[in-house]
Design a protein around this motif. Structure first.
Motif, PDB file in Angstrom:
ATOM      1  N   ASP A  76       0.839  -1.195   0.000  1.00 26.18           N
ATOM      2  CA  ASP A  76       0.000   0.000   0.000  1.00 26.18           C
ATOM      3  C   ASP A  76       0.875   1.246   0.000  1.00 26.18           C
ATOM      4  OD1 ASP A  76       0.996   0.049   2.594  1.00 26.18           O
ATOM      5  OD2 ASP A  76      -0.906  -0.515   3.519  1.00 26.18           O
ATOM      6  N   ASP A  77       0.252   2.410   0.125  1.00 23.69           N
ATOM      7  CA  ASP A  77       1.009   3.657   0.063  1.00 23.69           C
ATOM      8  C   ASP A  77       2.043   3.742   1.179  1.00 23.69           C
ATOM      9  OD1 ASP A  77      -0.299   4.489  -2.189  1.00 23.69           O
ATOM     10  OD2 ASP A  77      -1.728   5.785  -1.134  1.00 23.69           O
ATOM     11  N   ASN A 128      10.363   8.032  -4.296  1.00 26.59           N
ATOM     12  CA  ASN A 128       9.072   8.428  -4.830  1.00 26.59           C
ATOM     13  C   ASN A 128       8.348   9.365  -3.868  1.00 26.59           C
ATOM     14  OD1 ASN A 128       9.545   6.859  -7.070  1.00 26.59           O
ATOM     15  ND2 ASN A 128       8.426   5.105  -6.284  1.00 26.59           N
ATOM     16  N   ALA A 129       8.502   9.093  -2.567  1.00 23.94           N
ATOM     17  CA  ALA A 129       7.897   9.979  -1.581  1.00 23.94           C
ATOM     18  C   ALA A 129       8.523  11.365  -1.647  1.00 23.94           C
ATOM     19  CB  ALA A 129       8.068   9.388  -0.176  1.00 23.94           C
ATOM     20  N   ARG A 133       4.974   1.512   0.231  1.00 19.90           N
ATOM     21  CA  ARG A 133       5.763   2.127  -0.841  1.00 19.90           C
ATOM     22  C   ARG A 133       6.618   3.267  -0.311  1.00 19.90           C
ATOM     23  NH1 ARG A 133       1.355   0.397  -4.149  1.00 19.90           N
ATOM     24  NH2 ARG A 133       0.044   2.091  -3.421  1.00 19.90           N
ATOM     25  N   LYS A 134       6.094   4.010   0.639  1.00 17.37           N
ATOM     26  CA  LYS A 134       6.875   5.104   1.226  1.00 17.37           C
ATOM     27  C   LYS A 134       8.104   4.571   1.940  1.00 17.37           C
ATOM     28  CE  LYS A 134       6.509   9.128   4.281  1.00 17.37           C
ATOM     29  NZ  LYS A 134       5.597   9.936   5.129  1.00 17.37           N
TER      30      LYS A 134
END
Length: 229
Positions: free
Chosen positions: A212-213, A223-224, A216-217
């Motif tokens: 999830d987000d 990307n963050a 991914r962070k």
């Protein structure tokens, strides 16, 4: 007793295999990377690179999976090649080949193929090409010998096994058909009781499965940073 900081991904699993093969006493400390536990201060004091695996063995702290394999082999006197300059040269060459080639190119191929945002065609082509080339070199070596260094099962075979487990995810579902010697090598190691015990470590602990987000962070902080959070 060795403290083994573990996540069920390729690099920690090759260390788990060595520990199970050698019989060295160890305690598993799970690190859930999708929850960001690799970034906690307590773990960063052990591994400033914020990656699993790592071990603490008394006064010794070792991070990087290939460094751990070499440390454990030298500590235990097990799974090393014969003690000659020629054999040690081959061991170091192939071990570093896994460390600097197989691992990085496999990881980047997985990232760009499965997780990176578009556009990514160039990056996928670049890293898949290099991953395929590196695995092809392993297959060619194993066409000549039953194990990576010849007739004897060593720490280098364990280093290869850790990443070979993920080969269909890295290269695609037809990967094994193109690498028959590596497949034979992988199947032989996977059948070993120690490998089965290493694989079973995954079921002893609960790790976050969702990408999830928040995951991914933790896993892709670049990307963050681009997104401004």
């Amino acid at each position: 007793m060795i403290q083994f900081y573990f996540h069920p991904s390729p690099n920690p699993l090759k260390v788990a295999l060595f520990l199970e093969e050698s019989g060295l006493p160890y305690e598993v400390v799970p690190v859930d990377t999708r929850k960001g536990e690799q970034h906690l201060p307590a773990f960063l004091r052990i591994n400033p690179n914020a990656k699993t695996p790592a071990i603490v063995d008394g006064d010794a702290t070792v991070f990087d999976s290939n460094a751990i394999l070499l440390y454990l082999a030298e500590k235990s006197g097990q799974f090393l090649p014969e003690s000659t300059p020629a054999a040690r040269g081959q061991m170091l060459s192939w071990l570093m080949f896994v460390a600097t080639g197989i691992g990085p190119y496999s990881g980047q191929a997985v990232h760009f193929k499965h997780f990176a945002p578009e556009p990514k065609e160039y990056a996928v082509n670049r890293y898949l090409f290099e991953a395929e080339r590196h695995y092809g070199l392993l297959d060619a070596q194993l066409a000549k010998h039953p194990y990576m260094l010849g007739e004897t099962y060593t720490l280098v075979d364990m280093a290869v096994w850790g990443w070979a487990r993920a080969l269909p995810f890295i290269l695609g579902p037809d990967a094994w058909a193109k690498l028959p010697n590596l497949k034979r090598h992988f199947d032989g190691i996977t059948a070993r009781p120690a490998a089965q015990r290493a694989e079973a470590l995954k079921s002893r602990f609960s790790f976050k499965a969702e990408m999830d987000d928040a995951a991914r962070k933790h896993l892709f902080p670049q990307n963050a940073r681009l997104a401004g959070y």
